[in-house]
Design an enzyme around this catalytic site. Structure first.
Site, PDB file in Angstrom:
ATOM      1  N   TYR A   1       0.854  -1.186   0.000  1.00  0.00           N
ATOM      2  CA  TYR A   1       0.000   0.000   0.000  1.00  0.00           C
ATOM      3  C   TYR A   1       0.893   1.240   0.000  1.00  0.00           C
ATOM      4  CZ  TYR A   1      -4.005  -3.018   1.102  1.00  0.00           C
ATOM      5  OH  TYR A   1      -4.983  -3.989   1.063  1.00  0.00           O
ATOM      6  N   GLU A   2       0.429   2.290  -0.648  1.00  0.00           N
ATOM      7  CA  GLU A   2       1.299   3.450  -0.844  1.00  0.00           C
ATOM      8  C   GLU A   2       1.694   4.134   0.463  1.00  0.00           C
ATOM      9  OE1 GLU A   2      -1.096   5.800  -3.492  1.00  0.00           O
ATOM     10  OE2 GLU A   2      -2.276   6.659  -1.888  1.00  0.00           O
TER      11      GLU A   2
END
Lengths: 287, 260, 287, 260
Positions: free
Chosen positions: D54-55
């Site tokens: 996930y960023e």
């Protein structure tokens, strides 16, 4: 995904003659055992990349493995000259050695750019320094907003990175802690990566959530080589063998004594010879 | 402070004079060897809160023994935290967060330019030295630079074969001309004297002479005609405290480095 | 060196009308208490910088503190629109809001460049994206080695960074752990920095050697505000209040209900109102 | 695998079809919402070793409940490690280490360009959407892109007001013309069908239709004349296992997000 294999197989599988190889480790976690294996397998025509070509590269250069060296500081830290490195540059022994020389900041930025898949790195640097006059890979780039001129250098993208780490888990994820230097960047910048480790553990246990961990799928080969950083050190496992660094000055000063030492301690040995150094350090806390 | 003493070596005087130049609030980028000794002596005497940073990534380190290398485990074990080397050079050095960069070198000229690269031609060197390491960017990115070097004609030369890191430039004007905002070398501490740049010419000029050293001794160990500042004082002798702390630190260090 | 002070004093001392302010925290550790204090002190004409202007900036914008927003994603994460942000852009209520819009990668790189004291950042990005047509601060730079054209944007250099962290020691050093976002970069890129923390401890105890720690001398003010990240979270202290994020949609949809909520929960309160949220999280391990 | 079932919603079919597209060896950059549900369903069914990123910086995370935000504590607690956001975008996304980027969007066109920025003019928008976030660089730096979106005429439009992240370009040729080496959108999974780019024109064309969906239903919920691949198959119905794992995950998630 990383494969667990012997150091012998890993070097045979990952490193070919003529490759661009970065063995990194900034004072801490220098992959000496892997360097010795490269010497034993008689790799030739390597381009060796390393910020601080200390004893490990002195040995590779003195044994004729390298055609070229990309570096930023070539000395025996705290002791003095690297005699094999000097002998190669000053006297072309055992063969000529091309050099591409940068500053630490430039090399660190160039590894960082390599890991980030950028073609070049930039920095505020080399101001008034003559290195930019002799290295054509030091150029400049102009800020499109302010007009400021910055130093630029190509990203470092080795064929192979070789590092030593503290431990791997069963999936081949690898944990570093302490002085991590440019090792993470070197691995991420390279096509292939060999990581030697002190030990394999079931889990890393409770680590800091921001622990420096290289996922298994960024690594080609993981090799268990306890003591494999000696005379460098592995934080929490064993201390830097400063007395060996001091002793290296005399061993390496003379070509014959160098070759005798290499024969006895490298050519006639295997990676398992490093295990004797893998005792817990007195002065260092376990992590 | 205890009473002054004359019973000290020139190297001890150099280290102590260098240590005194550091302030409690400094954030110092420390080179290995003599700079490291001076910085840690300062920390163990008058500047207990000085922040010492080594290029290996160790921030606010408090070593008990002097490191042999720039990245001994001792530095990491006693640091506030340790960052990667790219971060060290990007956020901390280039970031402009260092007040004093402390350098040594193989050769120096009168404008405090340093050579640690080659003696002779770059492509066919007489002596190949280790190279610049962190010095080129330390020299330009720290707010000011202190240099510590023992004087000799071989080291203090009229003209450098190679400028590894710029002091005030080949003729003393280049640094200013390039518009660099940091101060560059503001102090050169030797085993004989302390130098500071002349406000006009940037030539390093003697501002303080160590006790027992004569002007002719200084002049005989330099490769250029030395200049003196308008006011030249005598460096205060090492105090008992300074000497004792320095010697204790070096005894601990020698003992530690003999262990394998 | 950081000074310990009340949040009220820190905002009064560090943030002036018209300042360029970056309140950061990527989902985790968002400095809500500090944002509320800025609203209470009625700062005006701020340029607000933040990758993800979620509830905290919705509140600042809705209360008329901001003239301009620099951002890359303006939504209520996992819920939907930010109604005050939309009302400002679509209807200029309570006042017009200039925007400078980037991508996350651009903002992250621009903070990184700011921390590294570079005038601009570069990346492989914005390929085929229309944002480069409407934002004049998206330019390009050409690699001096390969000729490749990369996207460039100015470094972010705020007047003030505001972040929330887990704890400070007595010297004012500050520890972050978990999702650290761009907070370290925001602090290092800024002229001044306010850090609110959950607690002050005598020592951080045994931490990982590579723990994310901001030294005291990089910070202007440290303020102890337990619970100060709510409805965001502090790993090991309390969890993200997802139900509040969901509830914010209804509160903020209507101007009157927004103003009523802000009056009751912000204007008529002080930083100490956050303490109720500072209970240990059920779902989260203590670090 | 248990037997197929017809007892499922279109959204469930969409999520399950998306999950099936993922492989055990993928390294997946996960957007929040429908992409996150699909990626975690894949992990909990046929792809247990898939790496989810996930960023927010969480690498190889294994959440028990779906995160509401891109950075819920659950993601960090179950991750192999968590890196800074600049590092995430520099070393991991731009570094070329992601095999699949999984995106959603407010609007899409036939060449799989996405708009999450504005409806109407940029300077005077009818609807101001959240903006690009990570999408512009996810779209170009991942080796391939999967898109998951429920079909509607409002969302599947003939012409986008704004290209937030490029699919194959405004007319399907731009991406190739720019010499971008990554593949771009290779799969569009909707609540009615699965699309893949036509090998010649790059127009997203139906390759599989979900059970119970007619061609006219598909055509009525699109803003352009839909194309079908030479061979169109029926999407296999969700299995009992798939549905059960998905519903359990979503029940756990709902419960968790109601707690404060």
């Amino acid at each position: 995904m990383a494969e667990f294999m012997s150091l012998r197989d890993a070097v045979a599988h990952c490193i070919g003659d003529g490759d661009r190889v970065a063995m990194e480790g900034f004072t801490h976690l220098i992959p000496h055992a892997a360097g010795h294996e490269v010497i034993r397998q008689q790799r030739k025509h390597l381009t060796l990349v390393r910020m601080t070509p200390d004893i490990i590269y002195d040995q590779l250069i003195g044994m004729g493995c390298a055609d070229k060296l990309v570096f930023s500081w070539g000395g025996n830290p705290g002791v003095g000259s690297l005699h094999r490195f000097r002998d190669a540059i000053e006297n072309k022994w055992p063969q000529p050695l091309d050099i591409e020389e940068h500053s630490h900041a430039a090399m660190a930025n160039a590894y960082e750019a390599g890991a980030a898949n950028l073609p070049f790195a930039m920095m505020r640097g080399y101001l008034g320094a003559d290195l930019s006059l002799v290295n054509p890979n030091i150029r400049s780039v102009t800020c499109p907003f302010t007009g400021e001129v910055l130093a630029a250098m190509p990203a470092i993208r080795p064929d192979v990175a070789v590092i030593h780490a503290l431990r791997a888990d069963r999936e081949g994820n690898v944990l570093l802690e302490g002085i991590t230097g440019v090792q993470k960047e070197a691995v991420l910048a390279s096509k292939r990566a060999i990581v030697t480790v002190e030990e394999v553990v079931d889990t890393f246990g409770p680590t800091n959530r921001n622990a420096v961990i290289l996922p298994s799928w960024t690594i080609t080969a993981v090799c268990v080589v306890p003591g494999g950083a000696h005379p460098s050190y592995a934080q929490g496992y064993y201390s830097r063998d400063n007395s060996f660094y001091i002793a290296w000055d005399a061993i390496s000063r003379d070509r014959d004594s160098f070759l005798a030492w290499m024969t006895r301690h490298v050519l006639e040995q295997g990676p398992e010879a490093f295990a004797v150094h893998a005792r817990p350090a007195k002065a260092s806390k376990l992590s | 402070m205890s009473a002054a003493t004359a019973n000290h070596t020139p190297t001890e005087m150099m280290t102590i004079a260098a240590a005194r130049a550091l302030r409690n609030e400094d954030v110092c980028f420390v080179g290995i060897g003599a700079p490291s000794a001076a910085c840690n002596l300062a920390r163990l005497t008058h500047a207990p809160n000085i922040t010492l940073i080594y290029e290996s990534g160790t921030i606010a380190t408090r070593p008990t023994v002097l490191p042999l290398s720039i990245g001994d485990g001792e530095l990491c074990d006693t640091a506030l935290t340790t960052v990667s080397v790219p971060e060290m050079f990007r956020y901390w050095l280039q970031g402009g967060r260092i007040s004093v960069g402390f350098l040594g070198g193989a050769q120096i000229d009168r404008f405090a330019n340093l050579n640690t690269t080659v003696v002779g031609a770059y492509d066919a060197p007489k002596v190949r030295l280790p190279g610049g390491g962190g010095a080129p960017e330390i020299a330009s990115n720290c707010q000011e630079i202190f240099i510590i070097m023992a004087q000799s004609k071989r080291a203090f030369v009229d003209r450098l074969d190679f400028i590894t890191s710029m002091g005030h430039g080949r003729t003393g004007v280049e640094r200013r001309a390039m518009g660099i905002k940091t101060k560059g070398p503001t102090r050169l501490i030797t085993d004989m004297a302390i130098y500071a740049p002349d406000p006009e010419t940037c030539e390093m000029s003697v501002v303080s002479i160590h006790p027992g050293i004569s002007r002719s001794q200084i002049e005989d160990s330099l490769g250029w005609p030395v200049r003196y500042a308008a006011e030249v004082v005598e460096t205060p002798s090492p105090t008992h405290d300074e000497l004792e702390v320095l010697r204790d630190m070096q005894a601990r260090t020698r003992q530690a480095h003999q262990q394998s």
